[in-house]
Design a protein around this motif. Structure first.
Motif, PDB file in Angstrom:
ATOM      1  N   ARG A 303       0.003   6.778  -1.491  1.00 58.47           N
ATOM      2  CA  ARG A 303      -1.111   5.804  -2.313  1.00 58.47           C
ATOM      3  C   ARG A 303      -0.153   4.729  -2.950  1.00 58.47           C
ATOM      4  NH1 ARG A 303      -4.399   8.500  -0.051  1.00 58.47           N
ATOM      5  NH2 ARG A 303      -6.285   9.216  -1.014  1.00 58.47           N
ATOM      6  N   SER A 304       1.371   4.899  -3.255  1.00 59.24           N
ATOM      7  CA  SER A 304       1.748   3.783  -4.166  1.00 59.24           C
ATOM      8  C   SER A 304       2.006   2.600  -3.204  1.00 59.24           C
ATOM      9  CB  SER A 304       3.035   4.365  -4.657  1.00 59.24           C
ATOM     10  OG  SER A 304       3.158   5.460  -5.584  1.00 59.24           O
ATOM     11  N   TRP A 307      -1.300   0.789  -2.949  1.00 57.75           N
ATOM     12  CA  TRP A 307      -1.592   0.325  -4.230  1.00 57.75           C
ATOM     13  C   TRP A 307      -0.637  -1.276  -4.524  1.00 57.75           C
ATOM     14  CZ3 TRP A 307      -1.195   5.307  -7.730  1.00 57.75           C
ATOM     15  CH2 TRP A 307      -2.415   6.148  -7.350  1.00 57.75           C
ATOM     16  N   SER A 308       0.430  -1.084  -4.516  1.00 54.72           N
ATOM     17  CA  SER A 308       1.236  -2.313  -4.440  1.00 54.72           C
ATOM     18  C   SER A 308       0.880  -3.537  -3.568  1.00 54.72           C
ATOM     19  CB  SER A 308       2.708  -2.000  -4.096  1.00 54.72           C
ATOM     20  OG  SER A 308       3.294  -1.027  -4.930  1.00 54.72           O
ATOM     21  N   TRP A 311      -2.584  -4.734  -5.051  1.00 53.50           N
ATOM     22  CA  TRP A 311      -2.196  -5.635  -6.368  1.00 53.50           C
ATOM     23  C   TRP A 311      -1.551  -7.064  -5.926  1.00 53.50           C
ATOM     24  CZ3 TRP A 311      -2.979  -5.915 -11.216  1.00 53.50           C
ATOM     25  CH2 TRP A 311      -2.212  -6.640 -11.908  1.00 53.50           C
ATOM     26  N   GLU A 331      -7.215   2.506  -1.093  1.00 55.40           N
ATOM     27  CA  GLU A 331      -6.981   3.659  -1.736  1.00 55.40           C
ATOM     28  C   GLU A 331      -6.949   3.732  -3.056  1.00 55.40           C
ATOM     29  OE1 GLU A 331      -5.354   2.448   0.746  1.00 55.40           O
ATOM     30  OE2 GLU A 331      -5.248   3.999   2.274  1.00 55.40           O
ATOM     31  N   ASN A 332      -7.862   2.581  -3.881  1.00 50.11           N
ATOM     32  CA  ASN A 332      -8.080   2.746  -5.203  1.00 50.11           C
ATOM     33  C   ASN A 332      -9.443   1.818  -5.413  1.00 50.11           C
ATOM     34  OD1 ASN A 332      -8.039   1.375  -8.003  1.00 50.11           O
ATOM     35  ND2 ASN A 332      -6.995   3.183  -8.150  1.00 50.11           N
ATOM     36  N   LEU A 335      -8.596  -1.674  -7.566  1.00 51.10           N
ATOM     37  CA  LEU A 335      -7.461  -2.376  -6.713  1.00 51.10           C
ATOM     38  C   LEU A 335      -7.971  -3.001  -5.539  1.00 51.10           C
ATOM     39  CD1 LEU A 335      -4.113  -0.504  -7.218  1.00 51.10           C
ATOM     40  CD2 LEU A 335      -4.708  -2.619  -8.445  1.00 51.10           C
TER      41      LEU A 335
END
Length: 458
Positions: A303-304, A307-308, A311, A331-332, A335
């Motif tokens: 996920r990270s 997410w980045s 963002w 994935e969020n 976001l």
């Protein structure tokens, strides 16, 4: 269009036409007939066009012609719902529609307005998004409000969600018999069913597992209990087969909500569901299914990076975003909304989450002193909202215009808020001198048919 009316599809269209005619007649008789359309919309929302991202291959299931036109069919079901609402306008109860649901409608209208001014969107796309949101969301809320008259009606709505679960299980089973490879995709050979990807399939099956398990425990119609157990077991298998850790976590959270207050008695039923799941897993394994349980226990971070990326995408255009297709991931929910539509969408999602929290607090407060059948409904609603917001942290539920989670959210919001209004009205009526509230609750139709247990049970 010619492919839709091909010889291979004509029998399917005939079945759909016969079903539509039958539903229209049932709707004209009672608003509950419109709940078949709720089942159909849930089923259609769970469809997708499975693709193998690594090979760029689009799989064609036995329902491809429906999957390809699912947006139009979904909107068509909503239009038929409107017909039923016109026929029973006097039974619609807007008081039962939750402010939370209207907030969700506003979110979708807002996203449509943003699409109008986005370079990747445009006026036509934006106006179509707004019309689609209003046409498909509002009738669903109003229909459920028209159905909720007696306590038994809450469980009737849940049965129709389970009917959608049954349809999805049957459709996947038919595809398994034809060509099971179409049900799985990617290097991990993960289950996607008839949806677009494993996460969507897991989110759908997680909620349906909890709903059908609740029906197995609480439905007063004993003859249906084995069917609810079988459907619940099939969707547990689907969750495991997807290899989705989010799906597994949300399933556990939902089951915990409906079991924690009655674990003593529920333990007697647990072996039945467990045996059904175990049997289906063994059967599927014998038929060549590889579940990939190792992914469920993996601690790898998937996920990270996404997410980045989302963002950074959102920060590059925080006012109106860059559109759904350019967000860089999904994935969020917060976001994804930020990258796609700018800062107003995640703020509105945050407001929705806060309002959900207050709604759950009201449900908990009303749980004390409520009759057992009401307590169990409250547990289920709280369980769903917990599942929804947990899942939204790992998937883009909140900004989807057509998804099973949207159908679930509107349904459970209306059920939960309608429940609170019903309790308030009953308490006010009996406080005004119309009798004893608790005694009246025991005389409700739900108690007569065995749904509301004798006083003292939980």
């Amino acid at each position: 269009m010619g492919e839709l009316f091909s010889a291979d599809n004509i029998w399917k269209l005939g079945i759909v036409a016969a079903a539509v005619v039958s539903i229209i007649f049932m709707m004209l008789k009672s608003p509950k007939g419109g709940l078949f359309l709720l089942s159909a919309m849930l089923f259609l929302a769970g469809l997708g066009l499975p693709k193998d991202a690594e090979k760029g291959t689009e799989y064609r299931t036995w329902l491809f012609s429906i999957q390809d036109k699912r947006n139009f069919m979904y909107a068509g079901c909503a239009a038929l719902m409107c017909l039923g609402l016109f026929a029973h306008a006097s039974k619609v109860n807007p008081r039962y529609t939750a402010p939370l649901s209207w907030l969700y409608v506003f979110l979708n209208v807002l996203m449509g307005m943003i699409i109008i001014i986005q370079p990747t969107g445009g006026p036509i796309a934006g106006f179509l998004a707004i019309i689609f949101a209003l046409l498909t969301m509002v009738p669903m809320m109003l229909l459920i409000s028209a159905v909720l008259k007696e306590w038994d009606d809450w469980i009737v709505v849940l049965r129709f969600l389970a009917l959608g679960a049954l349809a999805w299980t049957i459709a996947c089973t038919v595809q398994f018999g034809i060509d099971q490879s179409v049900l799985i995709t990617g290097s991990g050979r993960r289950f996607v069913g008839l949806s677009g990807n494993p996460q969507h399939a897991a989110g759908l099956s997680a909620v349906l597992t909890v709903t059908c398990t609740w029906l197995f425990l609480n439905d007063p119609k004993k003859r249906w209990k084995l069917m609810w157990a079988a459907i619940a077991a099939s969707h547990v298998v689907f969750v495991l087969w997807t290899g989705s850790r989010t799906g597994l976590i949300t399933t556990v959270a939902g089951l915990t909500a409906i079991f924690y207050a009655r674990i003593g008695k529920a333990v007697l039923f647990a072996p039945v569901v467990a045996a059904a799941v175990y049997g289906l897993v063994l059967l599927a394994t014998e038929m060549g299914v590889k579940f990939g349980f190792e992914r469920l226990t993996s601690s790898s971070d998937t996920r990270s990076d996404k997410w980045s990326t989302m963002w950074e995408t959102g920060m590059s255009n925080p006012a109106i975003g860059v559109g759904l297709n350019e967000a860089g991931g999904s994935e969020n929910g917060f976001l994804y909304g930020f990258a796609s539509f700018g800062i107003t969408v995640p703020l509105l999602l945050l407001l929705m989450m806060i309002v959900t929290g207050f709604l759950c607090m009201r449900l908990v407060a009303n749980r004390f002193g409520a009759q057992p059948h009401v307590k169990r409904l409250i547990d289920l609603c709280i369980g769903f909202f917990t599942m929804y917001w947990l899942g939204n942290m790992a998937e883009g539920y909140g900004v989807a215009r057509m998804s099973p989670q949207l159908v679930f959210f509107l349904t459970f919001s209306t059920l939960a808020y309608g429940l609170l209004i019903r309790l308030k009205d009953e308490a006010a009526a009996y406080a005004a001198g119309y009798g004893d509230y608790e005694q009246h609750a025991l005389e409700e139709p739900g108690h007569e048919y065995g749904w509301a247990p004798a006083e003292g049970q939980s």
